[in-house]
Design an enzyme around this catalytic site. Structure first.
Site, PDB file in Angstrom:
ATOM      1  N   ASN A  37      19.661  -1.392 -24.210  1.00 28.02           N
ATOM      2  CA  ASN A  37      18.961  -0.301 -24.892  1.00 28.02           C
ATOM      3  C   ASN A  37      19.867   0.879 -25.225  1.00 28.02           C
ATOM      4  OD1 ASN A  37      16.654   0.734 -25.989  1.00 28.02           O
ATOM      5  ND2 ASN A  37      15.638   1.219 -24.052  1.00 28.02           N
ATOM      6  N   HIS A 122       2.215  -1.224 -16.855  1.00 25.25           N
ATOM      7  CA  HIS A 122       2.392   0.232 -16.782  1.00 25.25           C
ATOM      8  C   HIS A 122       1.113   0.973 -17.140  1.00 25.25           C
ATOM      9  CE1 HIS A 122       7.034   0.132 -17.668  1.00 25.25           C
ATOM     10  NE2 HIS A 122       6.670  -0.725 -16.726  1.00 25.25           N
ATOM     11  N   ARG A 147       1.674  -0.128 -12.273  1.00 28.12           N
ATOM     12  CA  ARG A 147       2.571   1.005 -12.035  1.00 28.12           C
ATOM     13  C   ARG A 147       1.920   2.249 -12.609  1.00 28.12           C
ATOM     14  NH1 ARG A 147       8.318   2.244 -15.079  1.00 28.12           N
ATOM     15  NH2 ARG A 147       6.957   3.489 -16.396  1.00 28.12           N
ATOM     16  N   TYR A 159       8.801  11.549 -17.141  1.00 26.33           N
ATOM     17  CA  TYR A 159       9.198  10.161 -17.349  1.00 26.33           C
ATOM     18  C   TYR A 159       7.958   9.244 -17.339  1.00 26.33           C
ATOM     19  CZ  TYR A 159      10.227   5.427 -16.496  1.00 26.33           C
ATOM     20  OH  TYR A 159      10.199   4.070 -16.615  1.00 26.33           O
ATOM     21  N   ASP A 210       7.507   4.508 -10.336  1.00 22.90           N
ATOM     22  CA  ASP A 210       8.933   4.545 -10.696  1.00 22.90           C
ATOM     23  C   ASP A 210       9.431   5.983 -10.644  1.00 22.90           C
ATOM     24  OD1 ASP A 210      11.455   4.185 -11.732  1.00 22.90           O
ATOM     25  OD2 ASP A 210      10.803   3.001 -13.466  1.00 22.90           O
ATOM     26  N   HIS A 212      12.556   6.719 -11.161  1.00 20.49           N
ATOM     27  CA  HIS A 212      13.578   6.714 -12.222  1.00 20.49           C
ATOM     28  C   HIS A 212      14.825   7.520 -11.846  1.00 20.49           C
ATOM     29  CE1 HIS A 212      14.593   5.856 -16.519  1.00 20.49           C
ATOM     30  NE2 HIS A 212      13.775   4.852 -16.279  1.00 20.49           N
ATOM     31  N   GLU A 236      10.055   2.762  -6.846  1.00 20.29           N
ATOM     32  CA  GLU A 236      11.204   2.203  -7.571  1.00 20.29           C
ATOM     33  C   GLU A 236      12.278   3.250  -7.843  1.00 20.29           C
ATOM     34  OE1 GLU A 236       9.927   0.337 -11.191  1.00 20.29           O
ATOM     35  OE2 GLU A 236      11.894   0.554 -12.112  1.00 20.29           O
ATOM     36  N   GLU A 262      17.398  -2.096 -11.835  1.00 22.19           N
ATOM     37  CA  GLU A 262      17.320  -2.396 -13.264  1.00 22.19           C
ATOM     38  C   GLU A 262      18.596  -2.018 -14.015  1.00 22.19           C
ATOM     39  OE1 GLU A 262      13.794  -0.050 -14.247  1.00 22.19           O
ATOM     40  OE2 GLU A 262      15.077   1.367 -15.302  1.00 22.19           O
ATOM     41  N   ARG A 283      15.719  -5.650  -8.705  1.00 27.41           N
ATOM     42  CA  ARG A 283      15.139  -5.598 -10.049  1.00 27.41           C
ATOM     43  C   ARG A 283      16.102  -5.906 -11.184  1.00 27.41           C
ATOM     44  NH1 ARG A 283      11.160  -3.956 -12.064  1.00 27.41           N
ATOM     45  NH2 ARG A 283      11.922  -2.330 -13.447  1.00 27.41           N
ATOM     46  N   HIS A 312      13.424  -6.889 -13.843  1.00 29.26           N
ATOM     47  CA  HIS A 312      13.126  -5.905 -14.891  1.00 29.26           C
ATOM     48  C   HIS A 312      12.439  -6.613 -16.072  1.00 29.26           C
ATOM     49  CE1 HIS A 312      14.941  -2.485 -17.571  1.00 29.26           C
ATOM     50  NE2 HIS A 312      13.717  -2.194 -17.194  1.00 29.26           N
ATOM     51  N   ASP A 316      12.476  -3.194 -23.704  1.00 29.11           N
ATOM     52  CA  ASP A 316      13.828  -3.236 -24.279  1.00 29.11           C
ATOM     53  C   ASP A 316      14.547  -4.542 -23.936  1.00 29.11           C
ATOM     54  OD1 ASP A 316      13.490  -1.060 -22.060  1.00 29.11           O
ATOM     55  OD2 ASP A 316      15.483  -1.843 -21.674  1.00 29.11           O
ATOM     56  N   GLU A 339       7.770  -7.487 -13.682  1.00 26.47           N
ATOM     57  CA  GLU A 339       7.287  -6.415 -14.565  1.00 26.47           C
ATOM     58  C   GLU A 339       6.840  -7.000 -15.901  1.00 26.47           C
ATOM     59  OE1 GLU A 339      10.303  -3.562 -15.608  1.00 26.47           O
ATOM     60  OE2 GLU A 339       8.822  -2.049 -16.152  1.00 26.47           O
ATOM     61  N   TRP A 402      18.195  10.824 -16.111  1.00 24.29           N
ATOM     62  CA  TRP A 402      16.934  10.650 -16.853  1.00 24.29           C
ATOM     63  C   TRP A 402      16.070   9.589 -16.222  1.00 24.29           C
ATOM     64  CZ3 TRP A 402      15.416   6.182 -19.611  1.00 24.29           C
ATOM     65  CH2 TRP A 402      14.114   6.298 -20.160  1.00 24.29           C
TER      66      TRP A 402
HETATM   67  C1  GCO Z   1      11.158   0.223 -16.017  1.00 23.32           C
HETATM   68  C2  GCO Z   1      12.137   1.141 -16.585  1.00 23.32           C
HETATM   69  C3  GCO Z   1      12.362   1.168 -18.019  1.00 23.32           C
HETATM   70  C4  GCO Z   1      13.636   1.890 -18.407  1.00 23.32           C
HETATM   71  C5  GCO Z   1      14.168   1.317 -19.667  1.00 23.32           C
HETATM   72  C6  GCO Z   1      15.446   1.971 -20.126  1.00 23.32           C
HETATM   73  O1  GCO Z   1      10.970   0.297 -14.829  1.00 23.32           O
HETATM   74  O2  GCO Z   1      10.631  -0.562 -16.766  1.00 23.32           O
HETATM   75  O3  GCO Z   1      12.551   2.166 -15.782  1.00 23.32           O
HETATM   76  O4  GCO Z   1      11.253   1.534 -18.775  1.00 23.32           O
HETATM   77  O5  GCO Z   1      13.426   3.254 -18.518  1.00 23.32           O
HETATM   78  O6  GCO Z   1      14.356  -0.045 -19.484  1.00 23.32           O
HETATM   79  O7  GCO Z   1      15.965   1.294 -21.218  1.00 23.32           O
HETATM   80 MG    MG Z   2      12.299   1.460 -13.774  1.00 25.55          MG
END
Ligand code: GCO
Ligand code: MG
Length: 402
Positions: A37, A122, A147, A159, A210, A212, A236, A262, A283, A312, A316, A339, A402
């Protein structure tokens, strides 16, 4: 059997995908996903300049030797671009192998260890009532695991929360946008979200969250402890994972299960996390970890330490990676959860596939190989568009994860 051609299809049906098609002298072809991505063309260039010319004439059944050739043979190892490129090749070869032997890929990985693959999806909302509605909606669709992410009061663009009315998709077709972040506001808020979800939804639904990569280990320990009464399936990416021993600090303070990986691309990124039992779920994405060949080994290694898989499965990663994850997830004994962030209708049209969702589980289908194809004519109508993931800054302007 010999490889006679290997070429890339880079397209953007609602978002960018890098797809590798490997063709053989027996008319069988295989598909691999090389999407990274926001850095798609780096992988495409690595493949077309450095890998594809070396594949011609090789026996596609030699998945182990070709993987070692691309990994060790390059001298330069690891990193997301390299490993996504190797992953695209490896997955395409397993697809060919399955088609040539007329059997789904999971049969080549040990066969079915379960009937279906438990998935989570999600849910999100701008505030707690919206997040609650969103979890309920997914439970009504049949999901057993969800999630939950919510906007945090006082933090613009949290996020995991979509812009008004749009499905959540983090990459944007513009230069990186900036969002603001406050650890203090987040830490005070998240336990109130999960308290409400548990009170309203009862004990049975699996709830995930998550973080993140946004907390320090001790902050993550505090959050995990505060969330214990709501028994999450997992918390996560609580902290950036370059420092693997950071997770020991989290473990010392909480029994909330931890999922990581991930952004990993090698078993070595997770080696200490696994062998010290600092995490519960791994993941790594099939594509970014270098394909089915290394992910099977990684899963088997993790099994020795009670660590389960949670591959994961964001949008993306293309339907090719989704299918690969379902085949591997069906086969490995230490599968945990998968996921499932459904692709757009247009993406699904470009990548016709056999996998299905029913009552909380997904099934890869019984077509030979991976069971995914690409409609190249349709793909050609949606050319690549440059896109970036957002960046985050703290309230004082400091760049943060991020
Ligand atoms: C998840 C993720 C994603 C990422 C993304 C970045 O747990 O699915 O954190 O949504 O943010 O894959 O490219
Ligand atoms: Mg994630």
């Amino acid at each position: 059997m010999k490889i006679i051609a290997a070429r890339l299809i880079v397209c953007s049906p609602d978002r960018n995908f890098v797809t590798l098609k490997i063709e053989t002298d027996e008319g069988i072809y295989g598909l691999g996903d090389g999407t990274l991505n926001g850095r798609e063309l780096a992988v495409a260039s690595y493949l077309s300049e450095h890998i594809l010319p070396c594949l011609i004439g090789r026996d596609p059944f030699q998945t182990e030797d070709i993987w070692q050739y691309l990994y060790r043979g390059a001298y330069w190892r690891r990193g997301p671009v390299t490993m996504a490129a190797i992953g695209a090749v490896d997955v395409a070869l397993w697809d060919i192998k399955g088609k040539a032997l007329n059997t789904p890929v999971y049969n080549l990985l040990g066969g079915k260890s379960r009937n279906g693959v438990l998935v989570y999806t999600h849910a999100n909302g701008r505030d707690i009532p919206e997040a609650l509605d969103s979890v309920r909606k997914h439970m009504d669709e049949g999901y057993l695991a969800v999630r939950a992410q919510s906007g945090v009061p006082g933090v613009a663009s949290s996020y995991g929360v979509p812009k008004a009315g749009k499905p959540y998709e983090p990459a944007e077709r513009c230069l990186p946008s900036e969002s603001l972040w406050s650890t203090e506001k987040y830490l005070n808020f998240v336990p109130t979200l999960f308290e409400k979800l548990r009170v309203e939804l009862g004990p049975d639904v699996h709830l995930l969250h998550d973080v993140h990569h946004r907390l320090t280990p001790i902050e993550a320990g505090r959050l995990g402890k505060a969330l214990e009464p709501y028994h999450l399936f997992w918390m996560e990416d609580p902290t950036p994972a370059e420092l693997q021993e950071g997770f020991e600090v989290i473990r010392r303070h909480t029994t909330t299960p931890i999922a990581v990986g991930e952004v990993f691309n090698s078993i070595w990124d997770a080696h200490d996390l696994v062998r010290h039992q600092w995490i519960d779920y791994l993941r790594m994405a099939i594509v970014h970890g270098g394909g089915i060949t290394p992910l099977k080994k990684t899963a088997d290694f993790a099994a020795l330490y009670h660590v389960r898989t949670g591959f994961h499965g964001a949008t993306d990663l293309s339907p090719v990676t989704m299918a690969a994850a379902l085949h591997l997830g069906l086969a490995v004994h230490n599968f945990g959860i998968q996921e499932h962030m459904p692709h757009s209708a247009l993406t699904d049209e470009v990548f016709p596939h056999n996998y299905t969702f029913d009552a909380g589980y997904m099934y890869p289908g019984s077509a030979p190989g991976l069971g995914v194809d690409i409609d190249e004519k349709l793909a050609a109508k949606y050319p690549y568009q440059r896109a970036y993931l957002p960046i985050a800054r703290k309230l004082d302007g400091t760049l943060t994860d991020w």
